[in-house]
Design a protein around this motif. Structure first.
Motif, PDB file in Angstrom:
ATOM      1  N   ALA A  49       0.771  -1.304   0.089  1.00 28.31           N
ATOM      2  CA  ALA A  49       0.021  -0.176   0.087  1.00 28.31           C
ATOM      3  C   ALA A  49       0.932   1.416   0.009  1.00 28.31           C
ATOM      4  CB  ALA A  49      -1.071   0.027   1.255  1.00 28.31           C
ATOM      5  N   ARG A  50       1.739   1.049   0.738  1.00 29.64           N
ATOM      6  CA  ARG A  50       3.048   2.443   0.947  1.00 29.64           C
ATOM      7  C   ARG A  50       3.417   2.601  -0.532  1.00 29.64           C
ATOM      8  NH1 ARG A  50       5.635   1.536   6.656  1.00 29.64           N
ATOM      9  NH2 ARG A  50       4.339   2.407   7.815  1.00 29.64           N
ATOM     10  N   ARG A  51       3.957   1.460  -1.325  1.00 24.48           N
ATOM     11  CA  ARG A  51       4.453   1.593  -2.557  1.00 24.48           C
ATOM     12  C   ARG A  51       3.371   2.379  -3.463  1.00 24.48           C
ATOM     13  NH1 ARG A  51       6.178  -3.670  -1.671  1.00 24.48           N
ATOM     14  NH2 ARG A  51       4.821  -4.242  -3.233  1.00 24.48           N
ATOM     15  N   ARG A  52       2.022   2.188  -3.413  1.00 29.19           N
ATOM     16  CA  ARG A  52       1.279   2.634  -4.195  1.00 29.19           C
ATOM     17  C   ARG A  52       0.474   3.885  -3.648  1.00 29.19           C
ATOM     18  NH1 ARG A  52       2.416  -2.221  -5.378  1.00 29.19           N
ATOM     19  NH2 ARG A  52       1.646  -3.348  -7.537  1.00 29.19           N
ATOM     20  N   GLY A  53       0.933   4.334  -2.591  1.00 26.95           N
ATOM     21  CA  GLY A  53       0.227   5.707  -1.987  1.00 26.95           C
ATOM     22  C   GLY A  53      -1.102   5.362  -1.366  1.00 26.95           C
ATOM     23  N   ARG A  54      -1.560   4.070  -0.953  1.00 28.94           N
ATOM     24  CA  ARG A  54      -2.745   3.750  -0.547  1.00 28.94           C
ATOM     25  C   ARG A  54      -2.760   4.042   0.878  1.00 28.94           C
ATOM     26  NH1 ARG A  54      -5.830   0.214  -4.195  1.00 28.94           N
ATOM     27  NH2 ARG A  54      -7.112   0.121  -2.647  1.00 28.94           N
ATOM     28  N   ALA A  55      -3.879   4.383   1.372  1.00 23.57           N
ATOM     29  CA  ALA A  55      -4.218   4.517   2.909  1.00 23.57           C
ATOM     30  C   ALA A  55      -4.243   2.883   3.373  1.00 23.57           C
ATOM     31  CB  ALA A  55      -5.292   5.230   3.335  1.00 23.57           C
ATOM     32  N   PHE A  56      -3.791   2.711   4.448  1.00 22.26           N
ATOM     33  CA  PHE A  56      -3.758   1.315   4.884  1.00 22.26           C
ATOM     34  C   PHE A  56      -3.890   1.188   6.446  1.00 22.26           C
ATOM     35  CE2 PHE A  56      -1.972  -2.626   6.456  1.00 22.26           C
ATOM     36  CZ  PHE A  56      -2.384  -3.546   5.585  1.00 22.26           C
ATOM     37  N   LEU A  57      -4.480   0.327   6.990  1.00 23.63           N
ATOM     38  CA  LEU A  57      -4.758   0.147   8.444  1.00 23.63           C
ATOM     39  C   LEU A  57      -4.637  -1.291   8.700  1.00 23.63           C
ATOM     40  CD1 LEU A  57      -5.647   1.117  11.343  1.00 23.63           C
ATOM     41  CD2 LEU A  57      -7.920   0.656  10.639  1.00 23.63           C
ATOM     42  N   ARG A  58      -3.839  -1.580   9.789  1.00 17.62           N
ATOM     43  CA  ARG A  58      -3.841  -2.915  10.245  1.00 17.62           C
ATOM     44  C   ARG A  58      -3.949  -2.618  12.016  1.00 17.62           C
ATOM     45  NH1 ARG A  58       1.876  -4.311  12.017  1.00 17.62           N
ATOM     46  NH2 ARG A  58       3.341  -2.657  10.799  1.00 17.62           N
ATOM     47  N   MET A  59      -4.531  -3.685  12.686  1.00 21.88           N
ATOM     48  CA  MET A  59      -4.910  -3.593  14.061  1.00 21.88           C
ATOM     49  C   MET A  59      -4.806  -4.849  14.660  1.00 21.88           C
ATOM     50  SD  MET A  59      -9.128  -3.151  13.981  1.00 21.88           S
ATOM     51  CE  MET A  59      -9.143  -3.957  15.498  1.00 21.88           C
ATOM     52  N   ASP A  60      -4.917  -4.807  15.993  1.00 17.65           N
ATOM     53  CA  ASP A  60      -4.900  -5.889  16.588  1.00 17.65           C
ATOM     54  C   ASP A  60      -6.222  -5.933  17.747  1.00 17.65           C
ATOM     55  OD1 ASP A  60      -2.700  -7.325  16.279  1.00 17.65           O
ATOM     56  OD2 ASP A  60      -1.513  -6.006  17.747  1.00 17.65           O
ATOM     57  N   TYR A  61      -7.150  -6.737  17.386  1.00 24.35           N
ATOM     58  CA  TYR A  61      -8.463  -7.140  18.245  1.00 24.35           C
ATOM     59  C   TYR A  61      -7.944  -7.053  19.620  1.00 24.35           C
ATOM     60  CZ  TYR A  61      -9.708  -9.219  13.901  1.00 24.35           C
ATOM     61  OH  TYR A  61     -10.075  -9.459  12.472  1.00 24.35           O
ATOM     62  N   SER A  62      -8.820  -6.676  20.663  1.00 27.49           N
ATOM     63  CA  SER A  62      -8.670  -6.738  21.882  1.00 27.49           C
ATOM     64  C   SER A  62      -8.283  -8.345  22.353  1.00 27.49           C
ATOM     65  CB  SER A  62      -9.828  -6.454  22.801  1.00 27.49           C
ATOM     66  OG  SER A  62     -11.202  -6.953  22.426  1.00 27.49           O
ATOM     67  N   GLY A  63      -7.381  -8.614  23.329  1.00 29.10           N
ATOM     68  CA  GLY A  63      -7.004  -9.838  23.526  1.00 29.10           C
ATOM     69  C   GLY A  63      -5.828 -10.545  22.546  1.00 29.10           C
ATOM     70  N   HIS A  64      -5.806  -9.805  21.422  1.00 24.50           N
ATOM     71  CA  HIS A  64      -4.631 -10.201  20.390  1.00 24.50           C
ATOM     72  C   HIS A  64      -3.327  -9.287  20.330  1.00 24.50           C
ATOM     73  CE1 HIS A  64      -8.499 -12.111  19.183  1.00 24.50           C
ATOM     74  NE2 HIS A  64      -7.667 -12.925  18.293  1.00 24.50           N
ATOM     75  N   GLY A  65      -2.297  -9.905  20.414  1.00 25.92           N
ATOM     76  CA  GLY A  65      -1.052  -8.831  19.988  1.00 25.92           C
ATOM     77  C   GLY A  65      -0.969  -7.867  21.022  1.00 25.92           C
ATOM     78  N   GLN A  66      -0.787  -6.594  20.709  1.00 25.83           N
ATOM     79  CA  GLN A  66      -0.398  -5.595  21.455  1.00 25.83           C
ATOM     80  C   GLN A  66      -1.621  -4.694  22.115  1.00 25.83           C
ATOM     81  OE1 GLN A  66       3.368  -3.667  20.045  1.00 25.83           O
ATOM     82  NE2 GLN A  66       2.812  -4.784  18.413  1.00 25.83           N
ATOM     83  N   SER A  67      -2.930  -5.420  22.004  1.00 22.08           N
ATOM     84  CA  SER A  67      -3.834  -4.597  22.389  1.00 22.08           C
ATOM     85  C   SER A  67      -4.242  -5.309  23.791  1.00 22.08           C
ATOM     86  CB  SER A  67      -5.235  -4.783  21.490  1.00 22.08           C
ATOM     87  OG  SER A  67      -4.890  -4.144  20.321  1.00 22.08           O
ATOM     88  N   SER A  68      -5.051  -4.485  24.520  1.00 16.65           N
ATOM     89  CA  SER A  68      -5.285  -4.810  25.913  1.00 16.65           C
ATOM     90  C   SER A  68      -6.237  -5.920  26.137  1.00 16.65           C
ATOM     91  CB  SER A  68      -6.084  -3.472  26.511  1.00 16.65           C
ATOM     92  OG  SER A  68      -7.539  -3.442  26.111  1.00 16.65           O
ATOM     93  N   GLY A  69      -6.314  -6.773  27.285  1.00 16.11           N
ATOM     94  CA  GLY A  69      -7.222  -7.829  27.602  1.00 16.11           C
ATOM     95  C   GLY A  69      -6.696  -9.046  27.354  1.00 16.11           C
TER      96      GLY A  69
END
Length: 254
Positions: A49-69
């Motif tokens: 997405a960065r190479r193409r200049g597109r907006a991009f969002l990635r996230m962790d749901y709660s209880g996953h990765g670096q999110s709370s819970g």
């Protein structure tokens, strides 16, 4: 590795995310069950997405990765609400949702609740209704009794040394989030990608979703030899092509 940013949902959960500015429609990656936003597909698509200049969002749901819970405290409804809060707060205009495995179910729930914010969808081994059709339906009598009586059941994982903890809340909430039991009207282009060697989500699930959903443009691509991870260079190129196709069709008003 860049440090994530954080947002708080209306429910008070602290969600970790990475967002890259760019043109629209933006791309939102929604990961799978007990996965996180540092996986191969998420990172690859962010760089793409960065190479193409597109907006991009990635996230962790709660209880996953670096999110709370804690993971065991969450359920499909919570994770869908997390995704909706992030999309609502962090993106502008309609987005292309890329849902991997459980993320495909989450994407469908987002589309049902926020149809005006979805330009298109790419499902990668999408797993709608898996708590009912993939878990509960395959539990034996002893497992059903254990999860009902104790509120939790531990299952071995092929992806981690730690077992999957399946809770009664996950199963019961999942029944409130089912998308294949009622009309599923997707008013945008959809591309479904499925590996023939996927041992976690069968091609029958993809075919059922294809048959069930109503869309002006929905296509299923079976990739021979691909497994559930769908992360080989060839598979990642398939995901790229699917996003481009959805974007083009959305732009044409299809």
């Amino acid at each position: 590795m860049d440090e994530p940013q954080y947002m708080e949902t209306p429910q008070g959960r602290r969600i970790a995310y990475h967002h890259s500015a760019g043109s629209g429609p933006g791309v939102v990656f929604l990961g799978g069950f007990k996965s996180d936003m540092e996986g191969t597909k998420a990172i690859y698509l962010e760089e793409w997405a960065r190479r193409r200049g597109r907006a991009f969002l990635r996230m962790d749901y709660s209880g996953h990765g670096q999110s709370s819970g804690a993971f065991e405290e969450g359920c499909i409804g919570d994770w869908a609400a997390d995704a909706m809060a992030a999309i609502g707060a962090l993106t502008n205009g309609p987005q292309v949702l890329v849902g991997s495995s459980m993320g495909g179910w989450i994407a469908l729930l987002v589309a049902r609740a926020m149809p005006g914010r979805v330009a298109g969808m790419v499902g990668i081994a999408a797993a709608p209704d898996f708590t009912e059709d993939g878990m509960w339906a395959n539990f034996d009598a002893a497992q059903r009794e254990e999860i009902t009586a104790k509120g939790r059941l531990e299952l071995p994982s092929e992806y981690s040394d730690e077992p999957y903890v399946i809770t009664r809340r996950l199963i019961e909430d999942g029944r409130k989030q089912l998308v294949l039991r009622a009309p599923l009207d997707l008013r945008f282009p959809v591309r479904l990608l499925q590996g023939t060697e996927d041992e976690d989500v069968s091609r029958e699930v993809a075919l059922r979703l294809l048959d069930h959903a109503k869309s002006p443009d929905i296509q299923l691509t079976l990739v021979k030899g691909a497994d559930h991870r769908f992360s080989t260079p060839e598979c990642l190129e398939e995901v790229e092509r699917a996003i481009e196709a959805v974007t083009m069709r959305a732009g044409s008003g299809a």
